[in-house]
Write a protein that holds these residues in place. Sequence first.
Motif, PDB file in Angstrom:
ATOM      1  N   VAL A 101       0.834  -1.203   0.000  1.00  0.00           N
ATOM      2  CA  VAL A 101       0.000   0.000   0.000  1.00  0.00           C
ATOM      3  C   VAL A 101       0.867   1.251   0.000  1.00  0.00           C
ATOM      4  N   ARG A 102       1.909   1.261   0.807  1.00  0.00           N
ATOM      5  CA  ARG A 102       2.800   2.424   0.864  1.00  0.00           C
ATOM      6  C   ARG A 102       3.522   2.626  -0.458  1.00  0.00           C
ATOM      7  N   HIS A 103       3.948   1.554  -1.112  1.00  0.00           N
ATOM      8  CA  HIS A 103       4.744   1.657  -2.341  1.00  0.00           C
ATOM      9  C   HIS A 103       3.892   1.984  -3.563  1.00  0.00           C
ATOM     10  N   GLU A 104       2.683   1.390  -3.638  1.00  0.00           N
ATOM     11  CA  GLU A 104       1.914   1.489  -4.875  1.00  0.00           C
ATOM     12  C   GLU A 104       0.671   2.359  -4.765  1.00  0.00           C
ATOM     13  N   ALA A 105       0.266   2.767  -3.560  1.00  0.00           N
ATOM     14  CA  ALA A 105      -0.967   3.540  -3.444  1.00  0.00           C
ATOM     15  C   ALA A 105      -0.870   4.648  -2.412  1.00  0.00           C
ATOM     16  N   ALA A 106       0.320   5.098  -2.094  1.00  0.00           N
ATOM     17  CA  ALA A 106       0.478   6.145  -1.089  1.00  0.00           C
ATOM     18  C   ALA A 106      -0.181   7.452  -1.508  1.00  0.00           C
ATOM     19  N   ASN A 107      -0.292   7.684  -2.827  1.00  0.00           N
ATOM     20  CA  ASN A 107      -0.886   8.929  -3.315  1.00  0.00           C
ATOM     21  C   ASN A 107      -2.387   8.794  -3.582  1.00  0.00           C
ATOM     22  N   GLN A 108      -2.986   7.662  -3.186  1.00  0.00           N
ATOM     23  CA  GLN A 108      -4.416   7.450  -3.415  1.00  0.00           C
ATOM     24  C   GLN A 108      -5.209   7.801  -2.157  1.00  0.00           C
ATOM     25  N   SER A 109      -6.505   7.867  -2.339  1.00  0.00           N
ATOM     26  CA  SER A 109      -7.382   8.126  -1.188  1.00  0.00           C
ATOM     27  C   SER A 109      -7.370   6.914  -0.259  1.00  0.00           C
ATOM     28  N   GLU A 110      -7.946   7.111   0.912  1.00  0.00           N
ATOM     29  CA  GLU A 110      -8.013   5.992   1.850  1.00  0.00           C
ATOM     30  C   GLU A 110      -8.792   4.831   1.240  1.00  0.00           C
ATOM     31  N   LYS A 111      -9.847   5.151   0.504  1.00  0.00           N
ATOM     32  CA  LYS A 111     -10.638   4.101  -0.137  1.00  0.00           C
ATOM     33  C   LYS A 111      -9.827   3.390  -1.212  1.00  0.00           C
ATOM     34  N   GLY A 112      -9.023   4.155  -1.947  1.00  0.00           N
ATOM     35  CA  GLY A 112      -8.179   3.554  -2.969  1.00  0.00           C
ATOM     36  C   GLY A 112      -7.101   2.666  -2.357  1.00  0.00           C
ATOM     37  N   GLN A 113      -6.548   3.076  -1.235  1.00  0.00           N
ATOM     38  CA  GLN A 113      -5.562   2.249  -0.537  1.00  0.00           C
ATOM     39  C   GLN A 113      -6.206   0.982   0.024  1.00  0.00           C
ATOM     40  N   LEU A 114      -7.408   1.124   0.554  1.00  0.00           N
ATOM     41  CA  LEU A 114      -8.100  -0.033   1.099  1.00  0.00           C
ATOM     42  C   LEU A 114      -8.432  -1.033   0.001  1.00  0.00           C
ATOM     43  N   ALA A 115      -8.708  -0.549  -1.190  1.00  0.00           N
ATOM     44  CA  ALA A 115      -8.995  -1.446  -2.310  1.00  0.00           C
ATOM     45  C   ALA A 115      -7.790  -2.329  -2.623  1.00  0.00           C
ATOM     46  N   VAL A 116      -6.593  -1.762  -2.613  1.00  0.00           N
ATOM     47  CA  VAL A 116      -5.382  -2.543  -2.860  1.00  0.00           C
ATOM     48  C   VAL A 116      -5.184  -3.572  -1.748  1.00  0.00           C
ATOM     49  N   ALA A 117      -5.382  -3.152  -0.509  1.00  0.00           N
ATOM     50  CA  ALA A 117      -5.202  -4.060   0.625  1.00  0.00           C
ATOM     51  C   ALA A 117      -6.219  -5.198   0.581  1.00  0.00           C
ATOM     52  N   GLN A 118      -7.471  -4.880   0.247  1.00  0.00           N
ATOM     53  CA  GLN A 118      -8.496  -5.919   0.181  1.00  0.00           C
ATOM     54  C   GLN A 118      -8.251  -6.874  -0.989  1.00  0.00           C
ATOM     55  N   LEU A 119      -7.694  -6.381  -2.079  1.00  0.00           N
ATOM     56  CA  LEU A 119      -7.369  -7.253  -3.213  1.00  0.00           C
ATOM     57  C   LEU A 119      -6.375  -8.336  -2.786  1.00  0.00           C
ATOM     58  N   ILE A 120      -5.399  -7.963  -1.994  1.00  0.00           N
ATOM     59  CA  ILE A 120      -4.412  -8.946  -1.511  1.00  0.00           C
ATOM     60  C   ILE A 120      -5.101 -10.011  -0.661  1.00  0.00           C
ATOM     61  N   ILE A 121      -6.012  -9.583   0.205  1.00  0.00           N
ATOM     62  CA  ILE A 121      -6.754 -10.527   1.030  1.00  0.00           C
ATOM     63  C   ILE A 121      -7.609 -11.436   0.150  1.00  0.00           C
ATOM     64  N   ALA A 202     -14.257  -1.903 -10.456  1.00  0.00           N
ATOM     65  CA  ALA A 202     -14.351  -0.496 -10.061  1.00  0.00           C
ATOM     66  C   ALA A 202     -13.132   0.255 -10.562  1.00  0.00           C
ATOM     67  N   VAL A 203     -13.305   1.571 -10.645  1.00  0.00           N
ATOM     68  CA  VAL A 203     -12.198   2.476 -10.936  1.00  0.00           C
ATOM     69  C   VAL A 203     -12.080   3.405  -9.735  1.00  0.00           C
ATOM     70  N   LEU A 204     -10.945   3.354  -9.065  1.00  0.00           N
ATOM     71  CA  LEU A 204     -10.711   4.179  -7.878  1.00  0.00           C
ATOM     72  C   LEU A 204      -9.409   4.934  -8.074  1.00  0.00           C
TER      73      LEU A 204
END
Length: 211
Positions: A101-121, A202-204
């Motif tokens: 999340v820090r490396h690939e989505a640090a510049n995204q919104s909290e929702k956009g960061q959560l989307a990356v984290a949930q994808l891994i799960i 989705a597009v975030l």
Amino acid sequence: MLPARRFLITLVATAAAIPTLAASAPAQQLIAPVIARTLPGTPSIQTAPQIITAPAVETTTLPAPSEDSVASVPQAADLDLRPAVAPAELAAAIDCIAKVVRHEAANQSEKGQLAVAQLIINRTRVGSRFGHTACAVVNQPGQFFNTDSYHPDRSSGAWTRAVAVSRDAVQNVSPAVVPGALFYHAAYQAPPRFFRGRQRVAVLGDHIFYR
């Protein structure tokens, strides 16, 4: 004079016995006939038998259980019977996801960061294709990157936010942002051929997510 003397002796003996007999309730029933026979012309004394009743016992009637109280009792089907995650495993999963999340989505919104984290799960739940743990997923060759060689500044606010988002995803706190998503790519790039047959979820921000 002799009958009168006998009468007095009988009367004295009876009077002496009265205090003793009066001590009990049944004795009252014995005294009255004696006096009646000893003293002619004395009206008979009728005593009503004493009836001893037991004290009333107070009973408490419990209210019948309401439907709401019955429904509030947890049923076996409602209980989470999954084994608890070991603290070390939980900490490792949060750390691995936070690095992505820090490396690939640090510049995204909290929702956009959560989307990356949930994808891994999500990838940990589809079998051995990606890996059964978060660290196995992010370190899979050709997917994300080797998190062991990435050392972000852990005192920065960006790292603090990444950890919070990752913990949310691991503990399944928030509703799914990208339900079932397993892949994503940057929105500013043309989708590779691999994504053309995939269902877009989705597009975030700068990312497009697919199943």
